[in-house]
Scaffold this motif. Structure first.
Motif, short mmCIF file in Angstrom:
data_model
loop_
_atom_site.label_atom_id
_atom_site.label_comp_id
_atom_site.label_asym_id
_atom_site.label_seq_id
_atom_site.Cartn_x
_atom_site.Cartn_y
_atom_site.Cartn_z
N SER A 77 -4.85 7.42 -3.61
CA SER A 77 -5.29 7.31 -2.22
C SER A 77 -4.56 6.18 -1.51
O SER A 77 -4.16 6.31 -0.35
N ILE A 78 -4.40 5.05 -2.20
CA ILE A 78 -3.68 3.93 -1.61
C ILE A 78 -2.23 4.32 -1.31
O ILE A 78 -1.70 4.07 -0.22
N ALA A 79 -1.57 4.95 -2.29
CA ALA A 79 -0.16 5.29 -2.13
C ALA A 79 0.05 6.39 -1.09
O ALA A 79 0.94 6.28 -0.24
N TYR A 80 -0.77 7.43 -1.16
CA TYR A 80 -0.54 8.59 -0.30
C TYR A 80 -1.13 8.44 1.11
O TYR A 80 -0.48 8.80 2.10
N GLN A 81 -2.35 7.93 1.21
CA GLN A 81 -2.95 7.83 2.53
C GLN A 81 -2.58 6.52 3.25
O GLN A 81 -2.30 6.53 4.44
N ALA A 82 -2.58 5.41 2.52
CA ALA A 82 -2.25 4.14 3.16
C ALA A 82 -0.75 4.01 3.38
O ALA A 82 -0.28 3.86 4.52
N TYR A 83 0.03 4.07 2.31
CA TYR A 83 1.47 3.90 2.45
C TYR A 83 2.15 5.14 3.01
O TYR A 83 3.04 5.05 3.86
N GLY A 84 1.75 6.31 2.53
CA GLY A 84 2.39 7.54 2.99
C GLY A 84 2.06 7.89 4.42
O GLY A 84 2.96 8.15 5.24
N LEU A 85 0.77 7.90 4.76
CA LEU A 85 0.33 8.29 6.10
C LEU A 85 0.29 7.12 7.07
O LEU A 85 0.33 7.32 8.28
N GLY A 86 0.13 5.91 6.55
CA GLY A 86 0.04 4.75 7.43
C GLY A 86 -1.38 4.38 7.81
O GLY A 86 -1.60 3.59 8.73
#
Length: 218
Positions: A101-110
Motif C-alpha cells: 500500500s505504501i509503495a503503490y498508493q503513496a509512492y505510485g499514486l502520490g
C-alpha cells in the motif's frame, strides 16, 4: 513459540509468488505449520474486493477509493485469517501486505504517505510483519515479464490487471517506494536481487528465514 508473520513484496513480475511458495514447501518439509495467503484477497469478502480493485474495466476508480478498498480487504483478511493463524502458532506467508500500500498508493499514486500508513494501521489493528522479503528487479525487467505472461507465450496467459497496466513512470515510482521502505525498516526488510535464477533466490531466502526461526525460538 508464537506465530511468525512473513511477507513478500516487490514490483509486479518480480517472482515473489513463486518464491513464497518455494519457502512454504521448505518450511513444511521441516515440519512447520504454514499458512499461505495473499493480498488483496485471502478470504471470501477480501477476494470480492480484490476483483473490484484489479478489474481493468474500472479505469474510473479514484485514488481514495483504491486506498480504502485495499484497507477494507486487509481488515477482513487480518482479523478473519491472519491473526487466528498467528494465535495458533502458525507461520503465515503473505503475498503482499502494508508495504505494498505504501509503495503503490503513496509512492505510485502520490497519496499522502502518512494517510496511507494511518489507514493501513487501522485496518490491520497495528499488525506488522516479522520479516519482509522485497524481491527487486529493474522496472524494464518487471514489465517485460508481465507482458510475456499476458502475451499467450506462456501457459495460462492472463490479461494484465488494472494496476499492471499502468505506465513505466508509475512502476518506477513503486520500485523507488520499496527501496525507501527497505531503508526505513532495515531491521525487518531484506532486499533480494530477483534478477537471477530461481534456485539462487530461493537459497538466499531460505537461509535468512532459517536464521530468523532460530532467533525466534531462542
Amino acid at each position: 513459540m508464537s506465530g511468525i508473520f512473513i511477507t513478500f513484496e516487490g514490483p509486479d513480475g518480480a517472482g515473489k509468488t513463486t518464491q513464497l511458495r518455494r519457502l512454504a514447501e521448505e518450511l513444511k518439509k521441516l515440519g512447520h505449520d504454514v499458512l499461505v495467503t495473499r493480498e488483496p484477497g485471502g478470504t471470501a469478502i477480501s477476494d470480492k474486493i480484490r476483483s473490484l480493485i484489479l478489474d481493468p474495466e474500472h479505469e474510473e476508480m479514484v485514488d481514495q477509493a483504491e486506498v480504502l478498498l485495499y484497507a477494507a480487504s486487509r481488515a477482513q483478511h487480518v482479523h478473519e485469517l491472519i491473526l487466528p493463524a498467528l494465535a495458533a502458532d502458525r507461520i503465515v506467508l503473505c503475498d503482499r501486505f502494508i508495504d505494498a500500500s505504501i509503495a503503490y498508493q503513496a509512492y505510485g499514486l502520490g497519496v499522502d504517505v502518512n494517510m496511507v500508513r494511518v489507514i493501513s494501521h487501522f485496518a490491520s489493528s497495528g499488525l506488522q510483519a516479522t520479516r519482509t522479503y522485497i524481491l527487486d528487479v529493474p522496472v524494464e525487467v518487471s514489465l517485460a515479464r508481465l507482458h510475456h505472461r499476458a502475451s499467450g507465450a506462456v501457459a495460462n496467459a492472463q490479461q494484465l490487471d488494472r494496476i499492471e497496466q499502468k505506465n513505466i513512470h508509475y512502476h518506477s515510482r513503486v520500485r523507488d517506494g520499496f527501496h525507501q521502505i527497505a531503508i526505513e525498516h532495515a531491521e525487518r526488510v531484506r532486499v533480494i536481487d530477483a534478477n537471477r535464477i530461481e534456485d539462487e533466490i530461493t537459497a538466499d531466502i531460505v537461509a535468512d528465514c532459517n536464521r530468523l526461526l532460530k532467533e525466534h525460538i531462542s
